[in-house]
Design a protein around this motif. Structure first.
Motif, PDB file in Angstrom:
ATOM      1  N   SER A  72       0.773  -1.300   0.078  1.00 21.87           N
ATOM      2  CA  SER A  72      -0.149   0.250  -0.183  1.00 21.87           C
ATOM      3  C   SER A  72       0.881   1.014   0.025  1.00 21.87           C
ATOM      4  O   SER A  72       1.621   1.688   1.115  1.00 21.87           O
ATOM      5  N   PRO A  73       1.097   1.989  -1.140  1.00 18.19           N
ATOM      6  CA  PRO A  73       1.961   3.026  -1.017  1.00 18.19           C
ATOM      7  C   PRO A  73       1.256   4.171  -0.348  1.00 18.19           C
ATOM      8  O   PRO A  73       0.000   4.540  -0.523  1.00 18.19           O
ATOM      9  N   PHE A  74       2.449   4.857   0.427  1.00 17.29           N
ATOM     10  CA  PHE A  74       1.941   6.127   0.922  1.00 17.29           C
ATOM     11  C   PHE A  74       1.967   7.165   0.031  1.00 17.29           C
ATOM     12  O   PHE A  74       3.175   7.415  -0.696  1.00 17.29           O
ATOM     13  N   PRO A  99      11.313   9.732  -0.966  1.00 12.38           N
ATOM     14  CA  PRO A  99      11.014   8.163  -1.244  1.00 12.38           C
ATOM     15  C   PRO A  99       9.510   7.976  -1.054  1.00 12.38           C
ATOM     16  O   PRO A  99       9.118   8.178   0.274  1.00 12.38           O
ATOM     17  N   VAL A 100       8.716   7.188  -1.859  1.00 15.21           N
ATOM     18  CA  VAL A 100       7.508   6.693  -1.986  1.00 15.21           C
ATOM     19  C   VAL A 100       7.475   5.290  -1.137  1.00 15.21           C
ATOM     20  O   VAL A 100       7.769   4.456  -1.669  1.00 15.21           O
ATOM     21  N   GLU A 120       3.524   4.204 -11.018  1.00 12.57           N
ATOM     22  CA  GLU A 120       4.252   5.008 -12.018  1.00 12.57           C
ATOM     23  C   GLU A 120       5.432   5.555 -11.460  1.00 12.57           C
ATOM     24  O   GLU A 120       6.417   6.063 -12.029  1.00 12.57           O
ATOM     25  N   THR A 121       5.478   6.069 -10.026  1.00 12.55           N
ATOM     26  CA  THR A 121       6.622   6.493  -9.301  1.00 12.55           C
ATOM     27  C   THR A 121       7.226   5.281  -8.643  1.00 12.55           C
ATOM     28  O   THR A 121       6.438   4.292  -8.219  1.00 12.55           O
ATOM     29  N   LYS A 122       8.399   5.097  -8.282  1.00  7.79           N
ATOM     30  CA  LYS A 122       9.178   4.133  -7.776  1.00  7.79           C
ATOM     31  C   LYS A 122       8.717   3.895  -6.494  1.00  7.79           C
ATOM     32  O   LYS A 122       8.838   4.936  -5.536  1.00  7.79           O
TER      33      LYS A 122
END
Length: 348
Positions: free
Chosen positions: A152-154, A263-264, A320-322
Motif C-alpha cells: 500500500s503506497p503512502f 521516497p515513496v 508509475e512512481t518508484k
C-alpha cells in the motif's frame, strides 16, 4: 566408403541418444506430474478431515472476507474462521497465544513490522513453496517465513479545491514552505513510514527534514481512511494517506488527488503460516490460494498493489512512481522508532 558408413552410424547413434534423452525427459516430467498430483490429493484428503482454517488478518474486513469467501467457493468442503483486528492487537494476541502455548490460528496476514517481530519470536513456520516462484525476491522473507501479499503506497493527498496547481508539492522539502503551516495532516502512529523515510534519506538528512516538518504545526488524526475523508471534505488541505483509497474516492468524484514524493514508502502486508498450525493441510491450501493468480486478482480488485508477477493493477498509476517497500527488519527497532517519532512530533 568406410568413412561414410562410420559417419552415418555415428549420426544414428547421436539421433538415438537424443531420442532416448527425450523419452527420459518426458518420462521424468510425467513422473513429477503424477507425484505432484498425488501430493495434492493427499493434501486435500487431510484438509477434508480438518474441515477448517483459522485466519487472523489485519487486512480490512472487506478484503479479508473476499479472500475467505473465494477460498470456500473453491473448496466448498472447507470453512474459513476469520478474525479481523489491527496489526498491533493481532501481534499482542499471537504473542500471548504463543507464550501460553495455546495454538489457535493457522494463517496470519499482518503488517511488515509485526510480521518480522513474529518471526524473531519464532511464532511463524516455513511457507509452502508452491507459489513463491511467481514473486520477486524483495517480497519474500530471506528465511521464507512470510511473503508480501500486497503493498500500500503512502502518498500525499490534497484537496483539489483548496490547493492551487502551483502549490502542489513536487518534493518533500516543498512541505516545509510557510504556505503549508497548519495545513498538513498525519496519523499519530505513522511509525513505519517515519522509520523507512528517515532510513532511505539517511539519518542526518532524514531527521533534519522531520524536525522541520514538525515545526509546521501538523494536524494529527488517527486512521488513513479518516484522513482521506477529512482531506476530501476540506478540513485538512493535505495529508499522508494510502494511494488506493484516494483513487477510490477520485472515482466517486471527490475533490481529491495525490502525488508521490520520493521516497515513496509502500507498506508491505505479509501472509504467513503459524508454527505448528492447528490445521496444517488446510492452512497450506489457504496460503497457496491467496498467493495464487486467483487470490492476487482478488487483492487487485480492492485497488491495492498485488506483488505477484503478471497480475494487472486496478490503478496502474500507483506504480508509475518508484515504490520503496517498507523494510520489515526495521521492526526490530520498533520501540526506538516509536520514541523518536513521538519525541519529534510531540505526540503520545
Amino acid at each position: 566408403m568406410p568413412n561414410l558408413i562410420l559417419s552415418r552410424a555415428f549420426r544414428f547413434l547421436q539421433d538415438a541418444g537424443t531420442i532416448r534423452a527425450t523419452v527420459l525427459s518426458v518420462a521424468t516430467i510425467f513422473s513429477l506430474f503424477i507425484s505432484s498430483s498425488q501430493a495434492q490429493e493427499s493434501l486435500l484428503s487431510q484438509a477434508r478431515e480438518e474441515k477448517e482454517v483459522i485466519f487472523y488478518s489485519s487486512l480490512n474486513i472487506d478484503g479479508s472476507q473476499a479472500l475467505a469467501t473465494a477460498f470456500e467457493r473453491r473448496y466448498p468442503f472447507l470453512k474459513v474462521s476469520l478474525l479481523r483486528v489491527g496489526s498491533e492487537k493481532l501481534l499482542s494476541r499471537l504473542l500471548l497465544e504463543s507464550k501460553v502455548k495455546e495454538r489457535v490460528a493457522d494463517v496470519v496476514c499482518i503488517a511488515g513490522f509485526q510480521a518480522h517481530y513474529l518471526k524473531k519470536n519464532r511464532v511463524l513456520g516455513s511457507l509452502p513453496s508452491d507459489e513463491l516462484d511467481h514473486y520477486p525476491p524483495q517480497y519474500i522473507d530471506p528465511d521464507k517465513r512470510w511473503v508480501t501479499l500486497f503493498v500500500s503506497p503512502f502518498v500525499w493527498s490534497f484537496n483539489t479545491r483548496q490547493v492551487p496547481p502551483e502549490r502542489i508539492p513536487r518534493k518533500l522539502d516543498d512541505l516545509l514552505h510557510p504556505f503549508w503551516k497548519g495545513k498538513v495532516g498525519l496519523d499519530p502512529e505513522e511509525y513505519e513510514w517515519f522509520a523507512n523515510t528517515v532510513t532511505r534519506m539517511g539519518q542526518g538528512r532524514g531527521m533534519g527534514f522531520m524536525n522541520k516538518l514538525a515545526a509546521q504545526e501538523l494536524q494529527f488524526r488517527s486512521g488513513h481512511t479518516l484522513m482521506a475523508q477529512l482531506i476530501a471534505a476540506g478540513e485538512i488541505p493535505l495529508g499522508l494517506a494510502y494511494g488506493y483509497r484516494i483513487e477510490q474516492m477520485r472515482e466517486r468524484g471527490a475533490p481529491i488527488d495525490w502525488i508521490g514524493l520520493a521516497p515513496v514508502i509502500a507498506l508491505i502486508q505479509p501472509v504467513a503460516l503459524l508454527a505448528n498450525p492447528v490445521h496444517p493441510a488446510t492452512a497450506r491450501l489457504f496460503v497457496n490460494f491467496v498467493l495464487s493468480e486467483e487470490g492476487q486478482k482478488i487483492i487487485a480488485a480492492t485497488g491495492r498493489v498485488p506483488t505477484r508477477k503478471g497480475v494487472t493493477l486496478k490503478y496502474p498509476r500507483l506504480t508509475e512512481t518508484k515504490l520503496e517497500p517498507s523494510e520489515a527488519k526495521l521492526g526490530e527497532e520498533t520501540d526506538y522508532w516509536v520514541n523518536v517519532f513521538r519525541g519529534t512530533f510531540g505526540v503520545r
